[in-house]
Write a protein that holds these residues in place. Structure first.
Motif, mmCIF file in Angstrom:
data_model
loop_
_atom_site.group_PDB
_atom_site.id
_atom_site.type_symbol
_atom_site.label_atom_id
_atom_site.label_comp_id
_atom_site.label_asym_id
_atom_site.label_seq_id
_atom_site.Cartn_x
_atom_site.Cartn_y
_atom_site.Cartn_z
ATOM 1 N N LYS A 6 0.929 -1.255 0.076
ATOM 2 C CA LYS A 6 0.256 0.025 0.055
ATOM 3 C C LYS A 6 0.913 1.297 0.078
ATOM 4 N N GLU A 108 -8.625 1.350 0.654
ATOM 5 C CA GLU A 108 -7.087 0.874 0.979
ATOM 6 C C GLU A 108 -6.829 0.497 2.294
ATOM 7 N N SER A 116 -9.078 -6.809 -1.627
ATOM 8 C CA SER A 116 -8.423 -5.706 -2.188
ATOM 9 C C SER A 116 -9.518 -4.621 -1.772
ATOM 10 N N ASN A 117 -8.860 -3.064 -2.031
ATOM 11 C CA ASN A 117 -10.078 -2.014 -2.045
ATOM 12 C C ASN A 117 -11.001 -2.093 -3.015
#
Length: 381
Positions: A6, A108, A116-117
């Motif tokens: 990230k 995120e 996942s986001n």
């Protein structure tokens, strides 16, 4: 799976590397030979599986780095929620990603390798929310849900736009006076984002069968309730949603006290539990408890006056919308499920939660999670 780092920052100080993603957490890793920092760089580049990461680390460090060691490091980083699966991320430049840039960026923070986001936001895009009432509360929740990109909204109301609405209902314009609220609200949604499919239903709720009929007709993923009358409507919504296994969120105002709650059928207590508990309390109440219960009865007998100004409706509606997002994504557990949040507008908006006790004699005790499967909402678009 392609682990992707990230938006993480790190800094070396001697043999130590300090890593920060969120100000809530910062940690230090001893990395004398630089292998950990190299792993972070590779993960930021993305596009590599575990074995490829081990091979790249071995090449750059000039020594063999076992796959098991890399896998352990990946698990540790994922435990700190610093990674997500690069295979399931959207492509920069996509129109949808541009429209929902901030939404995806928010999620995120809660993404992991397992989701996942983009996965989290896609759940919102596929979701269907039944909105009961388009008045003060839902004049706030509807725009928030649209901003998030909820796939479908089914809106219900029976009233027309009146001058008194303008203190807190910002979906409407002066030119809408006399117009059906639900039609005006649906029109607002379509103008705001044509990808959010809005259906308007002019309907009143006069009993539990009306709620059941709506649930069976539209098959929502969740209900956002903002209907204040007639008396008993909250119990009707509660009973119908528990029967059908559909979560619902509600908020309201009692003179100077706001409240936000939700019910997660099969998991949380419901209003039926509260009603049974209250009846049991009345049967044994003495002194101060009896006086408090009598005061509640007197309060319910008072004429109703809507005292909600814009900031009140806005705050309660925002908190309710956030709870809806929790249900749609499960990025975290619903926090007001059987655990109402009370907001005291006569005490600086002080907040507290007071948990409901789940009652074994209530119908919700027999409801199991997933006992009423509903069809997955169509993809938005």
């Amino acid at each position: 799976m392609l682990p992707q780092l990230k938006d993480v920052a790190w800094k070396r100080s001697g043999a130590d590397v300090q890593v920060v993603y969120d100000l809530r957490e910062s940690f230090v890793v001893t990395d004398a030979n630089g292998t950990f920092e190299t792993l972070l760089e590779l993960l930021r580049e993305g596009g590599r599986g575990i074995e490829e990461l081990a091979a790249a680390l071995s090449q750059r460090s000039g020594r063999e780095v076992p796959v098991d060691d890399v896998e352990a490091a990946i698990q540790a980083l994922d435990g700190h929620r610093l990674l997500q699966n690069g295979e399931r991320l959207g492509r920069p430049g996509d129109t949808a990603n541009d429209r929902h840039y901030s939404n995806v960026a928010f999620f995120e923070s809660f993404a992991t390798l397992a989701r996942s986001n983009t996965d989290l936001h896609s759940r919102i895009r596929r979701s269907h929310v039944l909105v009961l009432g388009t008045g003060g509360l839902n004049s706030t929740t509807i725009p928030h849900l649209c901003g998030l990109g909820v796939g479908r909204l089914t809106l219900t109301d029976r009233d027309v736009v009146q001058p008194r609405n303008f203190a807190r209902q910002y979906l409407y314009r002066w030119r809408d006076l006399g117009r059906s609220k639900v039609d005006a609200a649906a029109g607002w949604v379509r103008e705001f984002d044509p990808d959010v499919r809005a259906r308007a239903i002019t309907a009143s709720i006069d009993g539990p069968t009306d709620v059941l009929r709506l649930l069976d007709e539209v098959a929502p993923d969740i209900v956002m309730s903002g209907v204040d009358s007639p008396d008993g409507v909250d119990d009707w919504v509660d009973g119908a949603c528990v029967t059908r296994g559909v979560p619902y969120v509600r908020a309201g105002l009692w003179v100077t006290q706001g409240i936000v709650w939700s019910v997660d059928p099969g998991r949380s207590a419901c209003r039926g539990c509260v009603r049974i508990t209250a009846e049991e309390a009345r049967a044994t109440a003495v002194d101060d408890s009896a006086l408090a219960l009598a005061g509640m009865d007197l309060f319910r007998a008072k004429p109703r006056t809507n005292r909600a100004i814009g900031p009140v409706a806005g705050l309660l509606g925002s908190l309710a919308a956030f709870e809806v997002v929790r249900y749609l994504t499960r990025f975290e557990s619903p926090v007001y499920a059987g655990n109402p949040l009370e907001v005291d507008f006569a005490a600086g908006c002080a907040m507290r939660t007071v948990a409901w006790r789940r009652n074994a004699g209530c119908a919700c005790a027999a409801t199991t999670v997933g006992s009423q499967p509903r069809p997955t909402a169509d993809a938005a678009g």
